[in-house]
Design an enzyme around this catalytic site. Structure first.
Site, short mmCIF file in Angstrom:
data_model
loop_
_atom_site.label_atom_id
_atom_site.label_comp_id
_atom_site.label_asym_id
_atom_site.label_seq_id
_atom_site.Cartn_x
_atom_site.Cartn_y
_atom_site.Cartn_z
N ARG A 28 0.94 -1.13 -0.01
CA ARG A 28 -0.08 0.07 -0.10
C ARG A 28 0.80 1.20 0.01
NH1 ARG A 28 -3.90 2.40 4.59
NH2 ARG A 28 -5.48 3.03 3.42
N LYS A 30 2.33 2.60 -2.31
CA LYS A 30 2.28 3.59 -3.34
C LYS A 30 1.13 4.26 -3.61
CE LYS A 30 5.60 0.06 -4.77
NZ LYS A 30 5.21 -1.10 -4.20
N ARG A 31 0.05 4.31 -2.63
CA ARG A 31 -1.11 5.16 -2.64
C ARG A 31 -0.46 6.38 -2.69
NH1 ARG A 31 -4.49 5.94 2.17
NH2 ARG A 31 -2.62 5.93 3.51
N CYS A 52 10.74 33.55 24.77
CA CYS A 52 10.62 32.09 25.06
C CYS A 52 10.58 32.10 26.52
CB CYS A 52 11.69 31.41 24.46
SG CYS A 52 11.91 29.79 24.96
N CYS A 55 13.96 30.14 28.01
CA CYS A 55 15.44 30.44 27.75
C CYS A 55 15.84 31.03 29.00
CB CYS A 55 15.26 31.73 26.55
SG CYS A 55 15.58 31.01 25.07
N HIS A 116 18.18 28.09 22.50
CA HIS A 116 16.95 28.12 21.92
C HIS A 116 16.79 27.23 20.87
CE1 HIS A 116 12.64 29.58 21.62
NE2 HIS A 116 13.00 29.90 20.39
N ASN A 156 8.08 15.60 23.63
CA ASN A 156 7.28 15.71 22.36
C ASN A 156 8.08 16.81 21.62
OD1 ASN A 156 5.05 14.19 23.28
ND2 ASN A 156 4.12 15.81 24.59
N SER A 164 4.54 23.22 22.23
CA SER A 164 4.12 24.34 21.76
C SER A 164 5.22 25.24 21.96
CB SER A 164 2.84 24.65 22.91
OG SER A 164 3.54 24.48 24.21
N HIS A 167 11.88 25.57 21.88
CA HIS A 167 13.04 25.45 22.77
C HIS A 167 13.16 23.89 23.27
CE1 HIS A 167 15.98 27.52 25.64
NE2 HIS A 167 16.17 26.07 25.99
N HIS A 169 13.14 20.61 24.71
CA HIS A 169 12.78 20.30 26.15
C HIS A 169 12.09 18.98 26.15
CE1 HIS A 169 8.94 22.42 24.84
NE2 HIS A 169 8.48 21.60 26.20
N GLN A 171 9.61 16.23 29.17
CA GLN A 171 8.83 16.47 30.31
C GLN A 171 9.10 15.18 31.25
OE1 GLN A 171 4.84 18.05 30.16
NE2 GLN A 171 5.00 18.14 27.85
N GLN A 326 -2.54 0.18 11.97
CA GLN A 326 -2.17 -0.29 10.32
C GLN A 326 -0.84 0.60 10.04
OE1 GLN A 326 -2.54 1.55 7.43
NE2 GLN A 326 -2.28 -0.18 5.96
O1 LIG Z 1 -7.85 4.89 3.25
P1 LIG Z 1 -7.68 6.44 3.24
O2 LIG Z 1 -8.84 7.34 3.57
O3 LIG Z 1 -6.95 7.08 2.06
O4 LIG Z 1 -6.81 6.77 4.46
C1 LIG Z 1 -7.14 7.08 5.64
O5 LIG Z 1 -7.82 6.12 6.54
C2 LIG Z 1 -7.15 5.03 6.96
C3 LIG Z 1 -8.01 4.11 7.83
O6 LIG Z 1 -8.27 4.67 9.05
C4 LIG Z 1 -5.71 5.25 7.42
O7 LIG Z 1 -4.86 3.99 7.62
C5 LIG Z 1 -4.88 6.32 6.79
O8 LIG Z 1 -3.93 6.77 7.53
C6 LIG Z 1 -5.79 7.58 6.56
O9 LIG Z 1 -5.05 8.58 5.79
O1 LIG Z 2 2.63 19.77 28.46
P1 LIG Z 2 2.52 20.31 27.03
O2 LIG Z 2 3.55 20.10 26.32
O3 LIG Z 2 1.80 21.74 27.15
O4 LIG Z 2 1.26 19.16 26.05
C1 LIG Z 2 1.37 18.42 25.20
O5 LIG Z 2 2.04 17.31 25.99
C2 LIG Z 2 1.28 16.60 26.75
C3 LIG Z 2 1.68 15.14 27.39
O6 LIG Z 2 2.10 14.26 26.48
C4 LIG Z 2 -0.24 16.48 26.27
O7 LIG Z 2 -1.04 15.94 26.98
C5 LIG Z 2 -0.81 17.76 25.30
O8 LIG Z 2 -1.96 17.42 24.59
C6 LIG Z 2 0.38 18.22 24.54
O9 LIG Z 2 -0.06 19.22 23.81
#
Ligand SMILES: O=P(O)(O)O[C@H]1O[C@H](CO)[C@@H](O)[C@H](O)[C@H]1O
Ligand SMILES: O=P(O)(O)O[C@H]1O[C@H](CO)[C@@H](O)[C@H](O)[C@H]1O
Lengths: 351, 351
Positions: A28, A30-31, A52, A55, A116, A156, A164, A167, A169, A171, A326
Site C-alpha cells: 500500500r 504506493k498509494r 521564550c 530561555c 533556544h 514531544n 508548543s 526550545h 525540552h 517532560q 495499521q
Molecule cells: O483510506 P484512506 O482514507 O486513504 O486513509 C485514511 O484512513 C485509513 C484508515 O483509517 C488510515 O489508515 C490512513 O492513514 C488515513 O489517511
Molecule cells: O504539556 P504540554 O507540552 O503543554 O502538552 C503536550 O504534551 C502533553 C503530554 O503528552 C499532552 O497531554 C498535550 O496534549 C500536549 O499538547
C-alpha cells in the site's frame, strides 16, 4: 495458491510487549496522497528568544524568572496534569461502570540546553550526557518520594506532536499509579521473566542481532532498531545490551554510549526528510514502587509521525482507533532506509 | 485533607469495555495554548466537483467511471490495506518474537450522497436512513463471505483526521481476524454477559440514564452520551436501547431513530465550534464468524480531536503514547456543553 511473503503480502504482526497486533500492508505504500500537508516551521531559530519562557533569565507564566542556566534546567510544570495534594477518597464511590480514583503526581519540564535552537542531534555528546544525568537525578529524586510509583520521562518534539515551544525540552510526569501502557508492558515482561529467568528484551535483542535486518545502529552497549511490531512508519526502540532495569544503573561508559546512540539516531531522523524530525519519545523502565523488578529492561521508544516526506504524516484514525494500528512500509524497509542514512547532520553537510 | 471531588481533582477513570484507564485533569482546561493551530478549510464546497474521484460520473484512479448514483454508492477501495488472495502459510514461521500471519480482507468506500458538499448533519433523515440501509447490506454481503469474520464500518471526517477527499464518505474494512480493539471489547462484553445474562451496555445505559449528567440526546430507541471513560474531549457513543447485536437486526422504526440521532448529534458537533466538525466514527457490533454473540450490543463511537476551538485540537502524544490517555475537560462538562447546543445547524440559523 502463492506462498506467504512477509515483504509483500498483507499480514498481522504480534507485539509481545503489550499483547497487541498491528496490520501491515506492504503493497500500500504506493498509494497517492491528496490529503492534509503538515506545516512545518523551517525558519532558523535564534540562539536566544526574548519571548521564550524556557530561555535562561526569562520570566515564566507564573512570574518566576528562569536562572541563567548553563546545561539542562528542570522546573515544575506550571500547568501540571496532576497535583501533589493528598485527597480523601472513599472506596464506596467505586461502581462497575463508574470506577474512578484520585491520582497524585508531579510534572516537570526539562530544558535540554540554554540554547533556544539546539536540538539533540545538534548537541555535543557531552551535553547529551548531561541530559541523561539530569534524567538519572530526576528518576532518583522523584522515585524516592513515598507515593510516587512511576516516573515517565518523555519528549514531544515538533508542533505536529503537540509541542508548543521549539526550545528543546522534555517532560517528566511522576505519579502514584502505573499508567496503562506501562502496566501492560510490565505484565508481559514479568510473565516472560518468571518463565525464562532472562528479560524478554535480552532475548529479543539477541534474536534481532542474529537476523540483522531491523537493526539501525549498534554500539558496545546499545542497539537502536525498528521493532518487528512497530506501528509508526519510522518507529524505533533503543535497548541496552545489558539487562539493566533503570537509568540509574548505567555505568559511566554506558551513559556515554547511550548519549552517542541518541545523537546518531536523531541525526539519521533529521536526515531522513532534511527536516527537524518530529517525534514523541520516552523511556520505559522499572517502576519506583520499592520492589526489585528484575523483569524490567531499560528501553526508549521513538514514535515519529512522518510517513512520506517532511509534510505528509501517517494518520492513526478510523480503522486504527476502532480496529487496530495499521502500517504501509514494512519495519525491515524502514530499518534499511534509516541504516543507510548518513551520521553527519544534513546541516553540517551543507555548511 | 480535602475530600475527593471528581469535578475538580486529578483522577483516573476505568473503561470496562477495553480494560484501560484514562487520566483526567479537570483543573488543566485553563492552560494557555501557544502550539500548533489546525488549518481547517472554510471554503464553501460546490455541489459537484469535476476533479473529485467520488462525484457521480467521474473517473477514479483505476480508470473506472462512477455511475450516475442518486443515493449512496459503494465501490472497492483502489488502494486497499488488505487483499482477497488466499495465501499459503506455514505455521512454523511463528516465533516468540517474530509472530506474523497473513491477513485477508476487503476494503470498500461508501459515498454518502451524490452531493459533493453534503455532510451527515446537513442531509435529510431519509437520506441518512439510506446510508444505514447501505451499511446493513454491506454488513450482510461481506459478512456472508466465508473467510470474513469481522466487518468494520467507519468514517474519517475532515483533513485533520486523515481524510483526503471532502466528498462525504465512509469506509468498510472487512477481514478474517478480529482487530485488536474489537477483540478487547468482545472479551469484556463476553465475561460480563456470561456472569450477568445481560449485555454490559444494557446495564451501563440504564445506569447512565439514571444519573443523566453524561446524556447528550435520547430518543425512543437510541441514546448519545459522553462515556464516563471518554478519552477525546468531545467523544461520544451512540448506544441502542434494545440489546441488538448487529445493525441488520434493527426494525424500520429503529433505523429511523438511528438516522435521527445521527443527524442531531452531528448538528450539535458542527454547532460546537461553528465548523464542519472533524472526527473518526465507527460501529462496533457482532463479528461475522457465524456464532451467536448474545454478548454484543450495537454501539457507535465518535472520536473527535478538537479541544478548544475549530483550530486547536487535543494531542495524544508523549505521555499518552507511553503512559495512558489524558484529558482536561471532564466528560460531564463536555456532555453538558453538547446537550445545551441547538439542534438547528448553524448554517440554517444564518440563512
Ligand atoms: O483510506 P484512506 O482514507 O486513504 O486513509 C485514511 O484512513 C485509513 C484508515 O483509517 C488510515 O489508515 C490512513 O492513514 C488515513 O489517511
Ligand atoms: O504539556 P504540554 O507540552 O503543554 O502538552 C503536550 O504534551 C502533553 C503530554 O503528552 C499532552 O497531554 C498535550 O496534549 C500536549 O499538547
Amino acid at each position: 495458491m502463492k506462498n506467504f511473503d512477509i515483504n509483500e503480502d498483507p499480514h498481522r504482526r504480534f507485539n509481545p510487549l503489550i499483547n497487541e497486533w498491528v496490520l501491515v500492508s506492504p503493497h500500500r505504500s504506493k498509494r497517492p496522497w491528496q490529503g492534509q500537508n503538515e506545516v512545518l516551521s523551517t525558519e532558523d531559530l535564534p540562539k536566544y528568544d526574548a519571548t521564550c519562557y524556557l530561555c535562561p533569565g526569562n520570566v515564566r507564566a507564573n512570574g518566576v524568572n528562569n536562572p541563567d542556566y548553563k546545561n539542562s534546567f528542570v522546573f515544575e510544570n506550571d500547568f501540571a496534569a496532576m497535583k501533589q495534594d493528598e485527597i480523601m477518597f472513599e472506596e464506596d464511590i467505586k461502581h462497575t461502570f463508574f470506577k474512578a480514583e484520585p491520582e497524585r503526581g508531579i510534572s516537570r519540564v526539562v530544558c535540554f540546553s540554554p540554547r533556544h535552537d539546539l536540538t539533540l542531534p545538534e548537541m555535543d555528546v557531552a551535553d547529551i550526557e548531561n541530559i541523561i544525568k539530569t534524567w538519572q537525578k530526576e528518576y532518583t529524586d522523584l522515585g524516592n518520594i513515598k507515593y510516587i510509583n512511576h516516573v515517565q520521562i518523555f519528549e514531544n518534539k515538533g508542533s505536529v506532536m503537540g509541542c508548543s515551544n521549539p526550545h528543546p525540552h522534555g517532560q517528566i510526569w511522576a505519579q502514584s499509579s502505573l499508567p496503562t501502557q506501562v502496566e501492560k508492558t510490565q505484565n508481559s515482561l514479568k510473565s516472560y521473566y518468571d518463565k525464562n529467568q532472562t528479560t524478554l528484551l535480552e532475548d529479543y535483542l539477541k534474536a534481532e542481532l542474529k537476523v540483522g535486518s531491523r537493526i539501525v545502529i549498534e554500539n558496545n552497549h546499545f542497539v537502536a532498531l525498528v521493532p518487528f511490531w512497530a506501528i509508526w512508519p519510522y518507529e524505533t526502540m533503543i535497548i541496552s545490551k545489558r539487562a539493566v532495569n533503570k537509568i540509574t544503573n548505567f555505568t559511566t561508559e554506558e551513559v556515554n554510549a547511550y548519549a552517542k546512540i541518541l545523537k546518531q539516531l536523531t541525526i539519521k531522523y533529521d536526515n531522513l526528510f532534511s527536516t527537524s524530525f518530529p517525534y514523541s519519545s520516552g523511556i520505559h523502565q522499572s517502576p519506583t514502587d520499592g520492589l526489585e523488578h528484575p523483569e524490567w529492561h531499560f528501553h526508549m521508544h521513538f514514535y515519529p509521525p512522518l510517513l512520506r516526506s517532511a509534510t505528509v504524516k501517517k494518520f492513526m484514525v478510523g480503522y486504527e482507533m476502532l480496529g487496530e494500528s495499521q502500517r504501509d512500509i514494512t519495519p525491515e524497509k524502514s530499518a534499511e532506509i534509516l541504516r543507510n542514512l548518513s551520521e553527519t547532520h544534513y546541516k553540517d553537510e551543507v555548511r
